[in-house]
Motif scaffolding. Structure first.
Motif, PDB file in Angstrom:
ATOM      1  N   ARG A  29      63.025   0.884 -34.715  1.00 26.63           N
ATOM      2  CA  ARG A  29      63.035   0.425 -33.323  1.00 26.63           C
ATOM      3  C   ARG A  29      61.943   1.119 -32.513  1.00 26.63           C
ATOM      4  O   ARG A  29      61.145   0.469 -31.842  1.00 26.63           O
ATOM      5  N   GLY A  53      72.890  -7.600 -24.844  1.00 31.52           N
ATOM      6  CA  GLY A  53      73.203  -6.703 -25.974  1.00 31.52           C
ATOM      7  C   GLY A  53      72.336  -5.456 -25.872  1.00 31.52           C
ATOM      8  O   GLY A  53      71.615  -5.106 -26.799  1.00 31.52           O
ATOM      9  N   ASN A  59      65.650   0.140 -24.356  1.00 32.87           N
ATOM     10  CA  ASN A  59      64.715  -0.958 -24.083  1.00 32.87           C
ATOM     11  C   ASN A  59      64.884  -1.501 -22.658  1.00 32.87           C
ATOM     12  O   ASN A  59      63.908  -1.934 -22.034  1.00 32.87           O
ATOM     13  N   ASP A  74      76.439  -5.563 -22.396  1.00 37.48           N
ATOM     14  CA  ASP A  74      76.792  -5.313 -23.786  1.00 37.48           C
ATOM     15  C   ASP A  74      78.295  -5.480 -23.910  1.00 37.48           C
ATOM     16  O   ASP A  74      79.042  -5.242 -22.963  1.00 37.48           O
ATOM     17  N   VAL A  75      78.722  -5.871 -25.107  1.00 36.31           N
ATOM     18  CA  VAL A  75      80.136  -6.115 -25.340  1.00 36.31           C
ATOM     19  C   VAL A  75      80.900  -4.809 -25.568  1.00 36.31           C
ATOM     20  O   VAL A  75      82.124  -4.778 -25.463  1.00 36.31           O
ATOM     21  N   PHE A  79      78.767   1.815 -25.121  1.00 38.40           N
ATOM     22  CA  PHE A  79      77.313   1.682 -24.915  1.00 38.40           C
ATOM     23  C   PHE A  79      77.002   1.617 -23.414  1.00 38.40           C
ATOM     24  O   PHE A  79      76.073   2.274 -22.935  1.00 38.40           O
ATOM     25  N   ASP A 100      80.334 -10.357 -22.592  1.00 29.68           N
ATOM     26  CA  ASP A 100      80.051 -11.023 -23.870  1.00 29.68           C
ATOM     27  C   ASP A 100      78.924 -12.037 -23.650  1.00 29.68           C
ATOM     28  O   ASP A 100      79.012 -12.871 -22.742  1.00 29.68           O
ATOM     29  N   ALA A 101      77.897 -11.952 -24.480  1.00 31.81           N
ATOM     30  CA  ALA A 101      76.750 -12.863 -24.345  1.00 31.81           C
ATOM     31  C   ALA A 101      77.177 -14.323 -24.505  1.00 31.81           C
ATOM     32  O   ALA A 101      76.481 -15.226 -24.042  1.00 31.81           O
ATOM     33  N   PHE A 117      67.183  -7.707 -27.637  1.00 31.18           N
ATOM     34  CA  PHE A 117      66.551  -6.872 -28.681  1.00 31.18           C
ATOM     35  C   PHE A 117      67.557  -6.709 -29.818  1.00 31.18           C
ATOM     36  O   PHE A 117      68.553  -5.968 -29.677  1.00 31.18           O
ATOM     37  N   MET A 118      67.339  -7.354 -30.930  1.00 29.59           N
ATOM     38  CA  MET A 118      68.128  -7.179 -32.157  1.00 29.59           C
ATOM     39  C   MET A 118      69.630  -7.314 -31.899  1.00 29.59           C
ATOM     40  O   MET A 118      70.433  -6.552 -32.443  1.00 29.59           O
ATOM     41  N   ASP A 122      73.835 -10.500 -34.350  1.00 28.24           N
ATOM     42  CA  ASP A 122      75.107  -9.804 -34.541  1.00 28.24           C
ATOM     43  C   ASP A 122      76.272 -10.600 -33.957  1.00 28.24           C
ATOM     44  O   ASP A 122      77.400 -10.117 -33.945  1.00 28.24           O
TER      45      ASP A 122
HETATM   46  C1  LIG Z   1      71.494  -3.616 -33.103  1.00 27.57           C
HETATM   47  S1  LIG Z   1      72.216  -3.218 -31.578  1.00 27.57           S
HETATM   48  C2  LIG Z   1      70.797  -3.304 -30.506  1.00 27.57           C
HETATM   49  C3  LIG Z   1      70.984  -2.561 -29.231  1.00 27.57           C
HETATM   50  C4  LIG Z   1      69.796  -2.562 -28.253  1.00 27.57           C
HETATM   51  N1  LIG Z   1      69.428  -3.896 -27.846  1.00 27.57           N
HETATM   52  C5  LIG Z   1      68.601  -1.836 -28.834  1.00 27.57           C
HETATM   53  O1  LIG Z   1      67.606  -2.508 -29.165  1.00 27.57           O
HETATM   54  O2  LIG Z   1      68.650  -0.615 -28.971  1.00 27.57           O
HETATM   55  C6  LIG Z   1      73.081  -4.746 -31.212  1.00 27.57           C
HETATM   56  C7  LIG Z   1      73.795  -4.726 -29.871  1.00 27.57           C
HETATM   57  O3  LIG Z   1      74.362  -6.016 -29.607  1.00 27.57           O
HETATM   58  C8  LIG Z   1      75.613  -5.811 -28.980  1.00 27.57           C
HETATM   59  N2  LIG Z   1      76.414  -7.033 -29.118  1.00 27.57           N
HETATM   60  C9  LIG Z   1      76.926  -7.557 -30.260  1.00 27.57           C
HETATM   61  N3  LIG Z   1      77.620  -8.688 -29.981  1.00 27.57           N
HETATM   62  C10 LIG Z   1      77.528  -8.878 -28.638  1.00 27.57           C
HETATM   63  C11 LIG Z   1      78.012  -9.878 -27.747  1.00 27.57           C
HETATM   64  N4  LIG Z   1      78.743 -10.909 -28.182  1.00 27.57           N
HETATM   65  N5  LIG Z   1      77.709  -9.775 -26.433  1.00 27.57           N
HETATM   66  C12 LIG Z   1      76.984  -8.730 -25.967  1.00 27.57           C
HETATM   67  N6  LIG Z   1      76.505  -7.750 -26.760  1.00 27.57           N
HETATM   68  C13 LIG Z   1      76.759  -7.828 -28.077  1.00 27.57           C
HETATM   69  C14 LIG Z   1      76.182  -4.598 -29.697  1.00 27.57           C
HETATM   70  O4  LIG Z   1      77.242  -3.982 -29.036  1.00 27.57           O
HETATM   71  C15 LIG Z   1      74.938  -3.725 -29.811  1.00 27.57           C
HETATM   72  O5  LIG Z   1      74.769  -2.922 -28.687  1.00 27.57           O
END
Ligand SMILES: C[S@@+](CC[C@H](N)C(=O)[O-])C[C@H]1O[C@@H](n2cnc3c(N)ncnc32)[C@H](O)[C@@H]1O
Length: 263
Positions: A29, A53, A59, A74-75, A79, A100-101, A117-118, A122
């Motif tokens: 990252r 997320g 970021n 973020d969910v 975090f 929740d996204a 970002f990534m 998920d």
């Molecule tokens: C791989 S981490 C990346 C975190 C951050 N964007 C970064 O680049 O450091 C994936 C993130 O997506 C969030 N996430 C997963 N499902 C989600 C959802 N349905 N709604 C919001 N956030 C979600 C997770 O909690 C996690 O913080």
């Protein structure tokens, strides 16, 4: 796997993840993926942005430093707590919310741009998340997101190395398989082997989709792709043995920017 179960996994990961990324263990990252993402990002100064997320917010903070006014969701509450704590001590005007996204708590056309970002890979229903992002973007606004590369990080991935430890090929398989929340247990590659005895692995639900699957749901959300990125350290980078080295052979992530159609 349903959305609630996925959220539980991320909440369980959040404390250790925050601690480890803040120690610099997410080398991919910090040294390649995010710099490449920001290099591809159009100017955001003065724009209203949504970061989807956001995790612990590294970021998101960078978006604010570039002059954007950002709401980040973020969910996982842990975090958001960690991200908000940084905002309290080093304010950048960021607004963090647990959400929740796939059901964004914002009205239509609330944002000029969005980033993810990534995170989209998920989610159990990224098509719904993309529709939600499109709904809250103004027409002409853009979404830029990064995901694990559908072609080079499908359900099976193994890095083949030469005798010097340099990556020479990536073995992939299961490209057409749906993983529907298969839980992978893993550590950041920079975490020392001896530390793995005491540090719990992350448990992340995986929802693999094909490249065409991704482009179909982006289009169905009313978004038009305008730029792609495939970060690589490039030849002769001197990164042998690290996750960065693997990207000389093939990309680990895919970056996509798409804008919302006017009508
Ligand atoms: C791989 S981490 C990346 C975190 C951050 N964007 C970064 O680049 O450091 C994936 C993130 O997506 C969030 N996430 C997963 N499902 C989600 C959802 N349905 N709604 C919001 N956030 C979600 C997770 O909690 C996690 O913080």
């Amino acid at each position: 796997m349903d959305a609630r179960e996925v959220a539980k996994h991320w909440e369980a990961n959040a404390e250790g993840w925050t601690c480890q990324v803040r120690q610099g263990l997410d080398v991919f990252r910090d040294q390649l993926n995010s710099p490449a993402f920001f290099a591809m990002l159009p100017p955001v100064r003065g724009l209203r942005g949504l970061d989807v997320g956001c995790g612990e917010g590294a970021n998101t903070r960078q978006l604010a430093r570039l002059g954007a006014r950002v709401v980040a969701i973020d969910v996982a509450p842990t975090f958001i707590r960690h991200a908000a704590e940084v905002e309290k001590t080093q304010p950048l005007g960021l607004d963090y919310q647990v959400a929740d996204a796939m059901a964004l708590p914002f009205g239509p056309s609330s944002f000029d741009f969005a980033t993810a970002f990534m995170s989209l890979m998920d989610m159990p229903d990224p098509a719904r998340a993309l529709r939600e992002v499109s709904r809250v973007l103004r027409p002409g606004g853009f979404l830029q997101f990064s995901i694990l590369h559908p072609c080079f990080a499908p359900p099976h991935r193994r890095v083949l190395r030469n005798s010097n430890g340099e990556a020479r090929a990536i073995e992939v398989g299961g490209y057409f398989d749906s993983t529907d929340g298969r839980v992978d247990r893993w550590w950041f590659s920079a975490l020392k082997t001896e530390d793995r005895k005491t540090v719990e692995p992350f448990c992340t639900p995986i929802f693999h989709r094909t490249l065409s699957g991704w482009f179909t749901i982006v289009g169905m959300a009313g978004l038009v792709v305008e730029e792609l990125g495939e970060p690589t350290v490039g030849a002769g980078a001197g990164t042998s043995g690290t996750v960065l080295d693997e990207t000389r052979v093939a990309p680990l992530s895919l970056h996509v920017r798409a804008f919302k159609r006017w009508a």
